[in-house]
Motif scaffolding. Structure first.
Motif, PDB file in Angstrom:
ATOM      1  N   PRO A 534      -5.400-146.234 -49.607  1.00 25.74           N
ATOM      2  CA  PRO A 534      -4.033-146.669 -49.944  1.00 25.74           C
ATOM      3  C   PRO A 534      -2.940-145.804 -49.324  1.00 25.74           C
ATOM      4  O   PRO A 534      -1.778-146.211 -49.321  1.00 25.74           O
ATOM      5  N   LEU A 535      -3.315-144.659 -48.775  1.00 30.76           N
ATOM      6  CA  LEU A 535      -2.313-143.783 -48.168  1.00 30.76           C
ATOM      7  C   LEU A 535      -2.152-144.026 -46.677  1.00 30.76           C
ATOM      8  O   LEU A 535      -1.073-143.820 -46.110  1.00 30.76           O
ATOM      9  N   THR A 536      -3.233-144.471 -46.023  1.00 37.48           N
ATOM     10  CA  THR A 536      -3.190-144.702 -44.569  1.00 37.48           C
ATOM     11  C   THR A 536      -3.373-146.167 -44.193  1.00 37.48           C
ATOM     12  O   THR A 536      -3.152-146.540 -43.042  1.00 37.48           O
ATOM     13  N   TYR A 537      -3.819-146.978 -45.158  1.00 31.36           N
ATOM     14  CA  TYR A 537      -4.148-148.393 -44.935  1.00 31.36           C
ATOM     15  C   TYR A 537      -5.333-148.586 -43.993  1.00 31.36           C
ATOM     16  O   TYR A 537      -5.511-149.664 -43.414  1.00 31.36           O
ATOM     17  N   GLU A 538      -6.157-147.559 -43.844  1.00 31.13           N
ATOM     18  CA  GLU A 538      -7.368-147.698 -43.050  1.00 31.13           C
ATOM     19  C   GLU A 538      -8.434-148.369 -43.922  1.00 31.13           C
ATOM     20  O   GLU A 538      -8.748-147.902 -45.024  1.00 31.13           O
TER      21      GLU A 538
END
Length: 561
Positions: A534-538
């Motif tokens: 959820p922080l990088t959308y990876e």
């Protein structure tokens, strides 16, 4: 003669500064007191509490948010004792004077700044003097309403401080402290009462600083400057910013209403270099990015420069931004307002307030209402119903979008989720997300109260309805929900992490963070499998661990190779 000043506030946290100015300006010479309520309180209880003072004169501080309840209070108070004299003051009743005398049993009305006229009225009443010499006063004489048009412009630096009342000290840390460093507005926006003020005048800067120091010493945390354009004078703004940065106490927040395109780059650089993060908050009224609309309401706005300044502020990461829009301005149809919203939302401020045009008494735009075929509510706050360019249905749709904006964006409960949805699926029209979700929400969940878990479920429901990537987006919803929660919450979903996965996760976690142990995790943590970081959308398999230890509410995203 006993006089009681009454403030009926929107909420407890919003004290009435006006009645404190009147009180401190007159209390040493006259028998004056003040009392405050909120608009949620019972009318009969308000009347009874006022009557306990056995007043001869009751003065009400009137605004669009309290005038309807004040009307009811005045009628009941006069029914209780017709000998009580009623005084109105404040922006709501400073215009259409005859109207207020015709619909309510009031005796006196003071327009504009009230300190000197209020004292002059008390002097005249106590000494049986002719009221025609009291500036800015309107009053009944037999069957007529007489209006004194003389105005008195007071020297601001002769006013006693309204900030040092000992009776207020026990509430300082729980209320917003409203501060003035100036009065007046240089602009002439035709929808705003501030446009009718004559000129800008300033309080002594050292006085303002000393009052801030005193309020902080009494526990005050939240300060809001009432200056209409705080950055009108660069020297004044920079000096007070520097003072606050040097002298603030931990946990304090200062909010200023500024004109963004007037911001000097030197000030922005100074704040970016020196201000602690979160100490200063700017409110910028953009209202519309339609140049023609702005010209029609006498606004001069360089949006390109304003946007550049906002981006410079955001690059510093120090100043929180609250941006304002107004729906319903002249010649701004639904398509134009959509563009305005998207122009401003693309800046992703900390808060975006979507307001609706209010046809305030005394404003030029209210006088021009027939020109644009406005229909608006006849009772305060006089909000627009429709005009020639924005239909009732258009206004309703924008209201639905505004409801979602408040619940989901301005609340900051769904920061990661909304950024992903809007950037991936609504890139070319951010407003469309709020419109679609608003209409969906109204049909599925009309008039229902909501807790954070309910908001999660309803957003999940919308994602299914739109057939978006459910696994990815529910992972983000779970993260936002747990990340923002301080107390171990009710879980709105069926966890997909298995006991074996949890065992492996916790064992891996304590090797990464040896300060924790398995007992901490099993007793005080919630964990879940996610399909996106959820922080990088990876995208991929990730695990969330949210701690609910007494002094540790950290949230971790873990990937196990």
């Amino acid at each position: 003669m006993k006089t009681v000043l009454v403030g009926i506030n929107a909420k407890f946290i919003h004290p009435n500064l006006a009645i404190r100015y009147l009180y401190t300006y007159t209390k040493d010479e006259y028998d004056v007191d003040f009392i405050e309520f909120t608009i949620k309180e019972d009318v009969s209880e308000i009347v009874n509490k006022i009557y306990e003072y056995k007043p001869s004169l009751v003065g009400f501080s009137t605004y669009i948010w309290n005038i309807e309840i004040i009307k009811k209070v005045v009628v009941k108070l006069k029914e209780l004792d017709d000998n009580i004299k009623i005084l109105f003051g404040g922006p709501e009743t400073s215009y259409d004077i005859e109207h207020w005398f015709s619909i309510l049993p009031i005796d006196y009305l003071i327009t504009g700044e009230g300190e000197y006229p209020f004292k002059a009225l008390l002097h005249a009443l106590e000494n049986n003097l002719d009221l025609k010499h009291v500036p800015q006063l309107s009053y009944r004489e037999k069957d007529n309403v007489l209006i004194n048009k003389e105005e008195y412009v007071i020297d601001l630096n002769t006013l006693p401080s309204p900030y040092r009342l000992k009776r207020d000290n026990h509430n300082r840390q729980h209320q917003i402290q409203y501060i003035e460093s100036s009065r007046g507005c240089p602009f002439k926006c035709s929808y705003c009462l501030a446009s009718l003020e004559k000129r800008v005048r300033y309080f002594d800067r050292d006085y303002v600083k000393q009052e801030i120091l005193y309020l902080m010493s009494q526990g005050a945390k939240t300060f809001k400057f009432l200056d209409r354009t705080f950055n009108l004078r660069k020297d004044n703004a920079l000096d007070i910013f520097a003072f606050i940065i040097k002298n603030h106490r931990e946990g304090c927040v200062f909010q200023f209403e500024i004109t963004g395109e007037l911001l000097d780059e030197d000030i922005i650089k100074y704040l970016n270099d020196h201000a602690p993060k979160g100490l200063i908050r700017f409110e910028i009224g953009i209202q519309s990015t339609n140049d023609y609309t702005n010209r029609l309401v006498n606004r001069i706005q360089n949006f390109a420069k304003l946007k550049r300044n906002i981006l410079l502020i955001q690059a510093g990461g120090k100043i929180d931004l609250h941006l304002d829009l107004i729906a319903g301005l002249p010649k701004e149809d639904f398509q134009s307002f959509t563009k305005t919203f998207n122009d401003v939302f693309s800046l992703r401020p900390q808060e975006l307030q979507l307001g609706f045009l209010k046809m305030l008494r005394g404003t030029k735009l209210r006088e021009e209402a027939p020109l644009y075929k406005y229909k608006y509510h006849e009772t305060a706050p006089y909000e627009i119903i429709e005009n020639e360019d924005l239909s009732k249905d258009d206004v309703k749709l924008i209201h639905l979008a505004e409801d979602i904006l408040e619940k989901y964006y301005n609340s900051h409960r769904f920061d990661q989720t909304l950024s992903y949805i809007i950037d991936r699926y609504y890139t070319h029209n951010n407003f469309q997300f709020f419109l679609e979700f608003g209409a969906f929400y109204q049909i599925r969940y009309p008039n229902l109260h909501h807790q954070p878990a309910d908001l999660c479920i309803r957003l999940w429901d919308f994602i299914r309805y739109k057939e978006l990537d459910e696994n990815i987006i529910i992972s983000l919803i779970k993260y936002d929900y747990l990340h923002k929660t301080k107390i171990k919450p009710k879980i709105f979903y069926e966890p997909i992490i298995t006991p074996e996965e949890r065992r492996r996760l916790y064992n891996h976690f304590i090797t990464l963070y040896p300060n924790y142990n398995l007992d901490n995790l099993y007793r005080y943590a919630l964990s879940e499998k996610l399909f996106i970081n959820p922080l990088t959308y990876e995208e991929g398999e990730y695990y969330l661990i949210k701690l609910f230890l007494p002094h540790d509410k950290n949230c971790y995203i873990i990937k196990i190779s």
